[in-house]
Design a protein around this motif. Structure first.
Motif, mmCIF file in Angstrom:
data_model
loop_
_atom_site.group_PDB
_atom_site.id
_atom_site.type_symbol
_atom_site.label_atom_id
_atom_site.label_comp_id
_atom_site.label_asym_id
_atom_site.label_seq_id
_atom_site.Cartn_x
_atom_site.Cartn_y
_atom_site.Cartn_z
ATOM 1 N N TRP A 28 31.098 20.486 40.073
ATOM 2 C CA TRP A 28 31.825 21.752 40.106
ATOM 3 C C TRP A 28 31.000 22.876 39.491
ATOM 4 O O TRP A 28 31.432 24.009 39.422
ATOM 5 N N GLY A 29 29.837 22.561 39.002
ATOM 6 C CA GLY A 29 28.906 23.609 38.584
ATOM 7 C C GLY A 29 29.098 24.059 37.163
ATOM 8 O O GLY A 29 30.128 23.848 36.536
ATOM 9 N N SER A 30 28.060 24.698 36.601
ATOM 10 C CA SER A 30 28.124 25.289 35.271
ATOM 11 C C SER A 30 28.183 26.797 35.430
ATOM 12 O O SER A 30 27.772 27.345 36.431
ATOM 13 N N CYS A 31 28.707 27.441 34.389
ATOM 14 C CA CYS A 31 28.914 28.883 34.474
ATOM 15 C C CYS A 31 27.599 29.634 34.320
ATOM 16 O O CYS A 31 26.876 29.419 33.348
ATOM 17 N N PRO A 32 27.285 30.543 35.236
ATOM 18 C CA PRO A 32 26.098 31.377 35.076
ATOM 19 C C PRO A 32 26.372 32.469 34.047
ATOM 20 O O PRO A 32 27.520 32.741 33.688
ATOM 21 N N GLU A 33 25.322 33.080 33.585
ATOM 22 C CA GLU A 33 25.486 34.177 32.634
ATOM 23 C C GLU A 33 26.153 35.363 33.328
ATOM 24 O O GLU A 33 25.838 35.701 34.463
ATOM 25 N N ARG A 34 27.085 35.986 32.629
ATOM 26 C CA ARG A 34 27.824 37.104 33.217
ATOM 27 C C ARG A 34 26.897 38.299 33.460
ATOM 28 O O ARG A 34 26.089 38.655 32.616
ATOM 29 N N SER A 35 27.067 38.932 34.626
ATOM 30 C CA SER A 35 26.254 40.103 34.954
ATOM 31 C C SER A 35 27.107 41.356 35.115
ATOM 32 O O SER A 35 26.584 42.428 35.372
ATOM 33 N N LEU A 36 28.438 41.221 34.987
ATOM 34 C CA LEU A 36 29.336 42.357 35.141
ATOM 35 C C LEU A 36 29.752 42.884 33.778
ATOM 36 O O LEU A 36 29.811 42.141 32.798
ATOM 37 N N SER A 37 30.082 44.165 33.735
ATOM 38 C CA SER A 37 30.507 44.778 32.474
ATOM 39 C C SER A 37 31.894 44.293 32.085
ATOM 40 O O SER A 37 32.661 43.787 32.911
ATOM 41 N N THR A 38 32.242 44.471 30.806
ATOM 42 C CA THR A 38 33.557 44.057 30.311
ATOM 43 C C THR A 38 34.680 44.790 31.031
ATOM 44 O O THR A 38 35.720 44.204 31.346
ATOM 45 N N ILE A 42 34.714 45.922 34.118
ATOM 46 C CA ILE A 42 34.892 45.359 35.453
ATOM 47 C C ILE A 42 35.646 44.045 35.375
ATOM 48 O O ILE A 42 36.545 43.767 36.193
ATOM 49 N N TYR A 43 35.296 43.215 34.367
ATOM 50 C CA TYR A 43 36.001 41.945 34.204
ATOM 51 C C TYR A 43 37.481 42.165 33.910
ATOM 52 O O TYR A 43 38.346 41.463 34.446
ATOM 53 N N MET A 44 37.790 43.131 33.066
ATOM 54 C CA MET A 44 39.187 43.421 32.749
ATOM 55 C C MET A 44 39.941 43.873 33.999
ATOM 56 O O MET A 44 41.082 43.458 34.240
ATOM 57 N N LEU A 45 39.297 44.714 34.807
ATOM 58 C CA LEU A 45 39.917 45.189 36.040
ATOM 59 C C LEU A 45 40.165 44.031 37.004
ATOM 60 O O LEU A 45 41.245 43.934 37.632
ATOM 61 N N LEU A 46 39.180 43.130 37.118
ATOM 62 C CA LEU A 46 39.328 41.975 38.008
ATOM 63 C C LEU A 46 40.479 41.083 37.565
ATOM 64 O O LEU A 46 41.271 40.606 38.393
ATOM 65 N N TYR A 47 40.588 40.863 36.249
ATOM 66 C CA TYR A 47 41.660 40.004 35.749
ATOM 67 C C TYR A 47 43.023 40.683 35.849
ATOM 68 O O TYR A 47 44.048 40.009 36.021
ATOM 69 N N LEU A 48 43.067 41.996 35.762
ATOM 70 C CA LEU A 48 44.327 42.715 36.005
ATOM 71 C C LEU A 48 44.760 42.548 37.457
ATOM 72 O O LEU A 48 45.954 42.389 37.747
ATOM 73 N N CYS A 49 43.781 42.576 38.371
ATOM 74 C CA CYS A 49 44.085 42.347 39.785
ATOM 75 C C CYS A 49 44.599 40.928 40.009
ATOM 76 O O CYS A 49 45.529 40.713 40.797
ATOM 77 N N VAL A 50 43.998 39.960 39.312
ATOM 78 C CA VAL A 50 44.470 38.578 39.399
ATOM 79 C C VAL A 50 45.925 38.490 38.962
ATOM 80 O O VAL A 50 46.774 37.890 39.648
ATOM 81 N N ALA A 51 46.229 39.115 37.814
ATOM 82 C CA ALA A 51 47.606 39.088 37.297
ATOM 83 C C ALA A 51 48.574 39.739 38.285
ATOM 84 O O ALA A 51 49.677 39.234 38.511
ATOM 85 N N ALA A 52 48.151 40.865 38.888
ATOM 86 C CA ALA A 52 49.015 41.576 39.845
ATOM 87 C C ALA A 52 49.298 40.714 41.077
ATOM 88 O O ALA A 52 50.447 40.627 41.542
#
Length: 328
Positions: A25-35, A37-47
């Motif tokens: 299932w793979g290992s996590c790569p190092e994050r390349s997105l800003s905090t 952007i991540y918050m916005l993506l997770y807000l979209c997930v919640a919505a």
């Protein structure tokens, strides 16, 4: 910058037989997105998750609570809403987080649950829509026979039987694919054979049923429209008006459910095209997001759904005898 590998959503689908080399299932790569952007993506997930769960719960509560909505067709809509709601609970959160992080963050047990539920619920949704297509065809083409033969208890028995059969089928499918063996899910020895069987049974056949029966429904609806115009032009008595209203109601129901089926196929087809041609991996999410779209369709086209949502949100369903409120 760090290259972010696309999430491997489809490595383990029984029809994706060209990816047999992938067992981890793979290992996590190092994050390349800003905090931010991540918050916005997770807000979209919640919505998306809230829309899917709450929207389908409103459909479930509406049909279960109001006696007037206890019809054979609505039992199929209820079954579809239950499967969509379960997709929102078990599949969409993990799938979207997996897409954002490009790795699996959860336990092995939840991975097995996620894999099984995604297969089972997707298949259940396809069969629900196929049953709705057959139901609408029978209601329009043979209304007297339909009203006599298709009772509420009969439809409940059919729906329950389909749930049980597909549950057993997916357990067998996962077992023979080796999905339950060990901590790492690799593909079983009979993977190719099961892939082809699964493709035919869970997609080709039900989608053929959906398309064929809705083409037939379209022609019947056109025939009814001509009959209504003829009735209106020749007579204005109460009997013809009642018949005209009944035919219009059936045509409207067929139209709305036709839109539901069209959206369903639009969300599903790209994924199954991918499983055969290995194109555009992210289309996988459309399969799951269809579960969030369905309640929006009901809200736009079904007045009874809008009325029932108003009664639910204003807590009027808690009043005595609220189940007998006129909702249609």
């Amino acid at each position: 910058g760090v290259h972010r590998k696309l999430p491997e959503f489809l490595f383990f689908h029984p029809m994706n037989f060209n990816n047999t080399e992938h067992c981890l299932w793979g290992s996590c790569p190092e994050r390349s997105l800003s905090t931010g952007i991540y918050m916005l993506l997770y807000l979209c997930v919640a919505a998306v998750v809230l829309l899917t769960i709450c929207g389908n719960l409103l459909i479930i509560i509406s049909i279960c609570h109001f006696k007037q909505l206890h019809t054979p067709t609505n039992m199929l809509i209820l079954s579809l809403a239950v499967s969509d709601c379960l997709v929102g609970v078990f599949v969409i959160p993990a799938a979207l987080i997996w897409m954002i992080e490009s790795c699996w963050l959860f336990s092995t047990l939840y991975r097995i649950c996620f894999t099984f539920m995604s297969y089972f619920l997707t298949t259940m949704s396809i069969f629900n829509v196929a049953l709705i297509a057959v139901d609408r065809y029978l209601a329009l083409s043979k209304p007297f026979l339909y009203n006599k033969a298709v009772s509420l208890s009969t439809m409940c028995t059919v729906v329950l039987s389909v749930w049980i059969l597909l549950l057993l089928y997916n357990i067998v499918l996962q077992y023979y694919n080796g999905s339950f063996e060990g901590l790492v899910m690799c593909l079983g020895n009979n993977f190719f054979i099961w892939s082809m069987v699964d493709l035919v049974l869970t997609f080709v056949l039900p989608c053929a049923v959906i398309i064929i029966f809705y083409v037939l429904v379209f022609f019947i609806a056109k025939k009814h429209a001509s009959a209504i115009r003829e009735l209106n032009s020749h007579t204005r008595n109460q009997t013809s008006k009642n018949m005209s209203d009944s035919m219009k109601s059936e045509r409207k129901a067929a139209k709305v459910l036709g839109i539901l089926v069209s959206v369903f196929l639009a969300c599903l087809l790209p994924y199954f095209i991918y499983t055969v041609l290995e194109i555009l991996q992210k289309f996988m999410m459309l399969v799951f997001l269809n579960s969030a779209i369905n309640p929006v369709i009901y809200a736009l086209f079904y007045p009874w759904f809008r009325r029932s949502v108003k009664l639910i949100l204003t807590l009027q369903i808690l009043c005595t005898d609220s189940t007998f409120i006129h909702i249609l």
